[in-house]
Design an enzyme around this catalytic site. Structure first.
Site, mmCIF file in Angstrom:
data_model
loop_
_atom_site.group_PDB
_atom_site.id
_atom_site.type_symbol
_atom_site.label_atom_id
_atom_site.label_comp_id
_atom_site.label_asym_id
_atom_site.label_seq_id
_atom_site.Cartn_x
_atom_site.Cartn_y
_atom_site.Cartn_z
ATOM 1 N N HIS A 1 5.854 46.031 -7.901
ATOM 2 C CA HIS A 1 5.797 44.976 -8.684
ATOM 3 C C HIS A 1 4.636 43.902 -8.542
ATOM 4 O O HIS A 1 4.414 43.934 -7.154
ATOM 5 C CB HIS A 1 6.989 44.135 -8.774
ATOM 6 C CG HIS A 1 7.200 43.351 -10.147
ATOM 7 N ND1 HIS A 1 6.755 41.910 -10.005
ATOM 8 C CD2 HIS A 1 7.471 43.334 -11.376
ATOM 9 C CE1 HIS A 1 6.879 41.293 -11.127
ATOM 10 N NE2 HIS A 1 7.408 42.373 -11.972
ATOM 11 N N GLU B 1 4.420 41.059 -8.333
ATOM 12 C CA GLU B 1 4.731 39.700 -7.512
ATOM 13 C C GLU B 1 4.716 40.358 -6.284
ATOM 14 O O GLU B 1 4.189 39.535 -4.943
ATOM 15 C CB GLU B 1 5.896 39.158 -7.977
ATOM 16 C CG GLU B 1 5.716 38.281 -9.322
ATOM 17 C CD GLU B 1 7.046 38.316 -10.269
ATOM 18 O OE1 GLU B 1 8.195 38.505 -9.743
ATOM 19 O OE2 GLU B 1 6.599 38.122 -11.531
ATOM 20 N N GLU C 1 2.360 46.933 -16.143
ATOM 21 C CA GLU C 1 2.670 45.678 -16.505
ATOM 22 C C GLU C 1 1.104 44.668 -16.522
ATOM 23 O O GLU C 1 0.942 44.324 -15.235
ATOM 24 C CB GLU C 1 3.802 44.973 -15.572
ATOM 25 C CG GLU C 1 5.275 45.674 -15.677
ATOM 26 C CD GLU C 1 6.355 44.567 -15.081
ATOM 27 O OE1 GLU C 1 7.319 44.495 -15.789
ATOM 28 O OE2 GLU C 1 6.134 44.183 -13.913
ATOM 29 N N ASN D 1 14.976 43.229 -14.824
ATOM 30 C CA ASN D 1 14.387 42.746 -13.341
ATOM 31 C C ASN D 1 14.708 41.116 -13.147
ATOM 32 O O ASN D 1 13.934 40.375 -13.981
ATOM 33 C CB ASN D 1 12.997 42.802 -13.239
ATOM 34 C CG ASN D 1 12.461 42.404 -12.117
ATOM 35 O OD1 ASN D 1 13.010 41.916 -11.009
ATOM 36 N ND2 ASN D 1 11.001 42.162 -11.845
ATOM 37 N N LYS E 1 14.757 39.431 -10.866
ATOM 38 C CA LYS E 1 13.891 38.750 -9.882
ATOM 39 C C LYS E 1 14.756 37.647 -8.742
ATOM 40 O O LYS E 1 15.727 38.261 -8.727
ATOM 41 C CB LYS E 1 12.843 37.617 -10.579
ATOM 42 C CG LYS E 1 11.912 38.705 -11.460
ATOM 43 C CD LYS E 1 10.854 38.115 -12.114
ATOM 44 C CE LYS E 1 9.914 39.016 -12.981
ATOM 45 N NZ LYS E 1 8.529 38.491 -13.213
ATOM 46 N N GLY F 1 5.799 36.703 -17.396
ATOM 47 C CA GLY F 1 6.077 35.366 -17.292
ATOM 48 C C GLY F 1 5.344 34.193 -18.098
ATOM 49 O O GLY F 1 5.787 33.225 -17.913
ATOM 50 N N SER G 1 6.359 39.856 -20.764
ATOM 51 C CA SER G 1 6.954 38.895 -21.866
ATOM 52 C C SER G 1 7.476 39.737 -22.790
ATOM 53 O O SER G 1 7.253 39.444 -23.860
ATOM 54 C CB SER G 1 5.921 38.166 -22.302
ATOM 55 O OG SER G 1 5.421 37.190 -21.232
HETATM 56 P P1 PGA Z 1 8.775 38.771 -17.887
HETATM 57 O O1 PGA Z 1 8.796 39.819 -16.345
HETATM 58 O O2 PGA Z 1 9.599 39.638 -18.704
HETATM 59 O O3 PGA Z 1 9.565 37.549 -17.349
HETATM 60 O O4 PGA Z 1 7.289 38.951 -18.450
HETATM 61 C C1 PGA Z 1 8.611 41.141 -16.591
HETATM 62 C C2 PGA Z 1 8.264 41.484 -15.236
HETATM 63 O O5 PGA Z 1 7.760 41.007 -14.176
HETATM 64 O O6 PGA Z 1 9.038 42.646 -14.719
#
Ligand code: PGA
Length: 256
Positions: A95, A97, A167, A9, A11, A173, A213
């Site tokens: 997601h 976000e 998640e 992803n 982003k 993140g 992460s």
């Molecule tokens: P990350 O993001 O691996 O940077 O923690 C995962 C995601 O939001 O899909």
């Protein structure tokens, strides 16, 4: 046996040059990872160029979001049919976000999920609890509610083409990865929920990804869990070597 899905992803990162470079880097080595399924989800403006950079390599193309209406006066939005039209096979929906920055509800995610099926896109439906919810002992309840709301009224045939991603919001993140026990517990619960809402065959077929992460150094442990069928990777998906090292961990679980 569920084929591990290793999904990047990206982003709101990359530009046209770096998106193409990242896609070339992954595509060039994709044939080493055919026991897993590789997927990249670039920002919408770069979907077509990433599709071209991938060429014939075994790397899937996915979008990060879409709107549920098929067409019309929805300035700034992108439909499922448009994504399918330019070659996307998957779309990430709900997601964290989207849920927490843009206020998307389970009901909206549910509408988008139906719109995705209508366009033959496979949705990757995300669920996950906030840190406060985990600390209040509400993880199972939150995940159950998001599952029920986001996947309401979905038929057996549709759920079979769906991917679920767990998640934990506090692990995205942040560098804080859920322990394998924490992750596996939620994954096992989700699989039980699939069995209860559909049947055992569905529960055994639908892939449940872990995200938050995921890095080359923790991927093997996470992907080695019985109910973790792949990874949804943010930060580490922006470097071909890191993304492919996680893919290698996925391949290793198939060969084990
Ligand atoms: P990350 O993001 O691996 O940077 O923690 C995962 C995601 O939001 O899909």
């Amino acid at each position: 046996m569920r084929k591990p899905l290793i999904a990047g992803n990206w982003k709101m990162n990359t530009d046209s040059g770096s998106a193409a470079e990242l896609a070339y880097g992954i595509a060039a080595r994709a044939d080493e990872f055919t026991s897993a399924e590789l997927l990249v989800c670039p920002p919408s403006p770069y979907l077509a160029l990433v599709r071209d950079a991938i060429g014939d390599a075994a790397v899937g193309l996915g979008a990060q979001n879409m709107y549920h209406e098929p067409s019309g006066a929805f300035t700034g939005e992108v439909s499922a049919a448009m994504l399918a039209d330019i070659g996307a096979q998957y779309v990430i929906l709900g997601h964290s976000e989207r849920r927490h920055v843009f206020g998307e509800s389970d009901e909206e995610v549910n509408k988008k999920t139906f719109a995705a099926y209508a366009a033959n896109l496979r949705p990757i439906v995300c669920v996950g609890e906030l840190l406060a919810e985990r600390e209040a002992g509400k993880t199972a309840e939150v995940i159950r509610r998001q599952f029920e709301g986001s996947l309401a009224s979905i038929s057996e045939q549709q759920i079979r083409s769906t991917v679920i991603a767990y998640e934990p919001v506090w692990a995205i993140g942040t560098g804080k990865v859920a322990t394998v026990e924490q992750a596996e517990e939620v994954h096992a619960d989700l699989r039980k929920q699939l069995a209860a809402c559909y049947n055992t065959s569905v529960a055994q077929t639908v892939r449940i990804l872990y995200g938050g992460s995921v890095k080359p150094d923790n991927a093997a442990q996470l992907l080695g869990q019985a109910n973790i069928d792949g990874a949804l990777i943010g930060g580490a998906s922006l470097k071909p070597d890191d993304f492919l090292a996680i893919a290698a961990a996925g391949v290793a679980t198939v060969q084990a």
